[in-house]
Scaffold this motif. Structure first.
Motif, mmCIF file in Angstrom:
data_model
loop_
_atom_site.group_PDB
_atom_site.id
_atom_site.type_symbol
_atom_site.label_atom_id
_atom_site.label_comp_id
_atom_site.label_asym_id
_atom_site.label_seq_id
_atom_site.Cartn_x
_atom_site.Cartn_y
_atom_site.Cartn_z
ATOM 1 N N GLY A 138 0.814 -1.202 0.000
ATOM 2 C CA GLY A 138 0.000 0.000 0.000
ATOM 3 C C GLY A 138 0.850 1.255 0.000
ATOM 4 N N ARG A 139 0.178 2.385 -0.146
ATOM 5 C CA ARG A 139 0.869 3.675 -0.151
ATOM 6 C C ARG A 139 1.552 3.935 1.185
ATOM 7 N N GLY A 140 0.818 3.686 2.275
ATOM 8 C CA GLY A 140 1.349 3.971 3.604
ATOM 9 C C GLY A 140 0.877 5.322 4.106
ATOM 10 N N SER A 141 0.605 5.396 5.397
ATOM 11 C CA SER A 141 0.032 6.597 5.989
ATOM 12 C C SER A 141 0.430 6.678 7.455
ATOM 13 N N THR A 142 0.351 7.881 8.025
ATOM 14 C CA THR A 142 0.487 7.999 9.473
ATOM 15 C C THR A 142 -0.839 7.732 10.179
ATOM 16 N N ASP A 143 -1.866 7.431 9.414
ATOM 17 C CA ASP A 143 -3.176 7.103 9.966
ATOM 18 C C ASP A 143 -3.278 5.582 10.100
ATOM 19 N N PRO A 144 -3.315 5.048 11.326
ATOM 20 C CA PRO A 144 -3.333 3.592 11.483
ATOM 21 C C PRO A 144 -4.569 2.941 10.879
ATOM 22 N N ASP A 145 -5.682 3.644 10.860
ATOM 23 C CA ASP A 145 -6.901 3.102 10.251
ATOM 24 C C ASP A 145 -6.694 2.858 8.760
ATOM 25 N N ALA A 146 -6.018 3.791 8.079
ATOM 26 C CA ALA A 146 -5.745 3.628 6.656
ATOM 27 C C ALA A 146 -4.840 2.430 6.415
ATOM 28 N N ASN A 147 -3.805 2.275 7.237
ATOM 29 C CA ASN A 147 -2.914 1.126 7.085
ATOM 30 C C ASN A 147 -3.656 -0.177 7.369
ATOM 31 N N ALA A 148 -4.553 -0.147 8.340
ATOM 32 C CA ALA A 148 -5.334 -1.345 8.659
ATOM 33 C C ALA A 148 -6.238 -1.738 7.494
ATOM 34 N N GLU A 149 -6.695 -0.769 6.713
ATOM 35 C CA GLU A 149 -7.523 -1.074 5.551
ATOM 36 C C GLU A 149 -6.738 -1.880 4.506
ATOM 37 N N VAL A 150 -5.443 -1.588 4.381
ATOM 38 C CA VAL A 150 -4.613 -2.369 3.461
ATOM 39 C C VAL A 150 -4.490 -3.808 3.967
ATOM 40 N N CYS A 151 -4.308 -3.948 5.289
ATOM 41 C CA CYS A 151 -4.249 -5.296 5.872
ATOM 42 C C CYS A 151 -5.572 -6.031 5.673
ATOM 43 N N LYS A 152 -6.671 -5.313 5.756
ATOM 44 C CA LYS A 152 -7.983 -5.916 5.524
ATOM 45 C C LYS A 152 -8.093 -6.398 4.080
ATOM 46 N N ALA A 153 -7.631 -5.567 3.144
ATOM 47 C CA ALA A 153 -7.658 -5.975 1.734
ATOM 48 C C ALA A 153 -6.820 -7.224 1.524
ATOM 49 N N ALA A 154 -5.664 -7.294 2.197
ATOM 50 C CA ALA A 154 -4.801 -8.473 2.064
ATOM 51 C C ALA A 154 -5.504 -9.725 2.563
ATOM 52 N N ARG A 155 -6.159 -9.607 3.702
ATOM 53 C CA ARG A 155 -6.869 -10.764 4.248
ATOM 54 C C ARG A 155 -8.002 -11.198 3.319
ATOM 55 N N LEU A 156 -8.747 -10.236 2.807
ATOM 56 C CA LEU A 156 -9.850 -10.560 1.900
ATOM 57 C C LEU A 156 -9.335 -11.184 0.600
ATOM 58 N N LEU A 157 -8.168 -10.734 0.147
ATOM 59 C CA LEU A 157 -7.578 -11.313 -1.056
ATOM 60 C C LEU A 157 -7.135 -12.753 -0.809
ATOM 61 N N TRP A 158 -6.681 -13.028 0.405
ATOM 62 C CA TRP A 158 -6.217 -14.378 0.731
ATOM 63 C C TRP A 158 -7.364 -15.357 0.889
ATOM 64 N N LEU A 173 5.919 6.037 4.829
ATOM 65 C CA LEU A 173 5.266 6.504 6.060
ATOM 66 C C LEU A 173 4.858 5.421 7.053
ATOM 67 N N ALA A 174 4.935 4.154 6.692
ATOM 68 C CA ALA A 174 4.482 3.092 7.589
ATOM 69 C C ALA A 174 5.373 1.867 7.426
ATOM 70 N N ALA A 175 5.470 1.098 8.488
ATOM 71 C CA ALA A 175 6.245 -0.147 8.470
ATOM 72 C C ALA A 175 5.293 -1.339 8.301
ATOM 73 N N PRO A 176 5.796 -2.439 7.728
ATOM 74 C CA PRO A 176 7.129 -2.613 7.157
ATOM 75 C C PRO A 176 7.234 -2.010 5.759
ATOM 76 N N ASP A 177 8.431 -1.540 5.406
ATOM 77 C CA ASP A 177 8.643 -1.090 4.033
ATOM 78 C C ASP A 177 8.819 -2.309 3.127
ATOM 79 N N VAL A 178 9.009 -2.063 1.839
ATOM 80 C CA VAL A 178 9.029 -3.172 0.879
ATOM 81 C C VAL A 178 10.159 -4.167 1.166
ATOM 82 N N PRO A 179 11.411 -3.722 1.362
ATOM 83 C CA PRO A 179 12.464 -4.703 1.664
ATOM 84 C C PRO A 179 12.188 -5.478 2.948
ATOM 85 N N SER A 180 11.677 -4.803 3.975
ATOM 86 C CA SER A 180 11.369 -5.499 5.235
ATOM 87 C C SER A 180 10.237 -6.501 5.045
#
Length: 304
Positions: A138-158, A173-180
């Motif tokens: 995802g893009r990444g944000s300092t808003d934890p709700d926005a980052n959680a939405e990406v995690c939700k999309a990942a779970r729904l995709l799985w 703006l959020a961890a983990p970055d791509v290499p991590s």
């Protein structure tokens, strides 16, 4: 006498990448072609022309007095929660007599998950899904709700699609970055990985995801790593925007308020609750110096 339906205003993020900005403008034109019964316009919050205010002015000059604004964004972060509502409120003051409703962001939606699945299939080219771990970036944000939405999309995709796993990472703006994120899936045992950008169109950040993926892959030849494409202007995306438009016009707004930092005191973000929103303009599109932590809060009054 038939009543003219409200116009459609598309609000985009903006990018320094001209191809990405042109993809947005082409997308707005295609919506207009598909829906000749509606005045359609689109503009950006920052970085790219036309600005959102210019798009509103264009609609007003075409005789529009009511419109529904849809944020062309995948998650509710600072732009969707604060910048766009503040900009629309400013335009309402500039154009007396104009009224609007504000729709919600696009994802995660089953139609978009289908497009993501298609992007994976294109990249896998017959590789069995059970052998593949997906890293959704995802893009990444300092808003934890926005980052959680990406995690939700990942779970729904799985769920139900048979991949070995779907993990998440962020390009800014959020961890983990791509290499991590790639380090993590390798430690989990992944030997075939597809990095899937959770972005609508091409741009500087999706390009960075691909570049960082290639750099990591070169340093880890024991892991097979492929890069998938962005979502793009697919028919599902065009239809979803109209679905969000219809919700906004009908007043059927289901904004995600349950874990919004501007409404709920989350650990470490308590200072954001209840503060007024102000629009801001980013100096760049690289995820640094954005000043997202100065957003303040917002009232969550999304319909006007």
């Amino acid at each position: 006498m038939t009543t003219q339906p409200p116009a459609l205003l598309i609000a985009g993020h903006g990018t320094r990448d001209e191809a990405g900005a042109e993809a947005f403008r082409d997308f707005v034109k295609e919506l207009g072609r598909r829906h000749p019964e509606l005045p359609v316009a689109g503009g950006f919050i920052e970085l790219s022309p036309p600005p959102l205010g210019e798009a509103v002015t264009e609609l007003v000059e075409r005789g529009v007095r009511r419109f529904a604004a849809v944020p062309l964004m995948l998650v509710s972060a600072g732009h969707a929660k604060g910048d766009i509502p503040a900009a629309l409120a400013r335009e309402k003051e500039r154009h007396p007599g104009v009224t609007y409703t504000y729709g919600r962001p696009l994802g995660p939606h089953p139609a978009l998950l289908r497009v993501l699945e298609r992007r994976l299939d294109e990249t896998l080219a017959g590789t069995p899904r059970e052998d593949v771990t997906v890293l959704l970036v995802g893009r990444g944000s300092t808003d934890p709700d926005a980052n959680a939405e990406v995690c939700k999309a990942a779970r729904l995709l799985w769920e139900g699609r048979g991949y070995a796993g779907v993990e998440t990472a962020f390009v800014s703006l959020a961890a983990p970055d791509v290499p991590s994120g790639l380090d993590r899936v390798a430690r989990l045992g992944a030997r075939r990985v597809v990095v899937l950008p959770y972005f609508l169109f091409t741009g500087i950040l999706p390009d960075r995801v691909r570049r960082q993926t290639e750099e990591w892959a070169a340093a880890h030849p024991e892991v097979e790593v492929r890069s998938a494409d962005v979502i793009g202007p697919e028919p599902e995306l065009l239809d979803l925007v109209m679905e969000r438009y219809a919700e906004a016009v009908a007043g059927d707004l289901r904004m995600n308020c349950d874990s919004c930092v501007y409404r709920i005191a989350l650990p470490g973000f308590e200072d954001k609750v209840g503060l007024p929103q102000q629009p801001h303009f980013h100096p760049d599109d690289d995820g640094h110096g954005h000043g997202h932590h100065h957003h303040g809060g917002h009232s969550h009054s999304h319909a006007h």
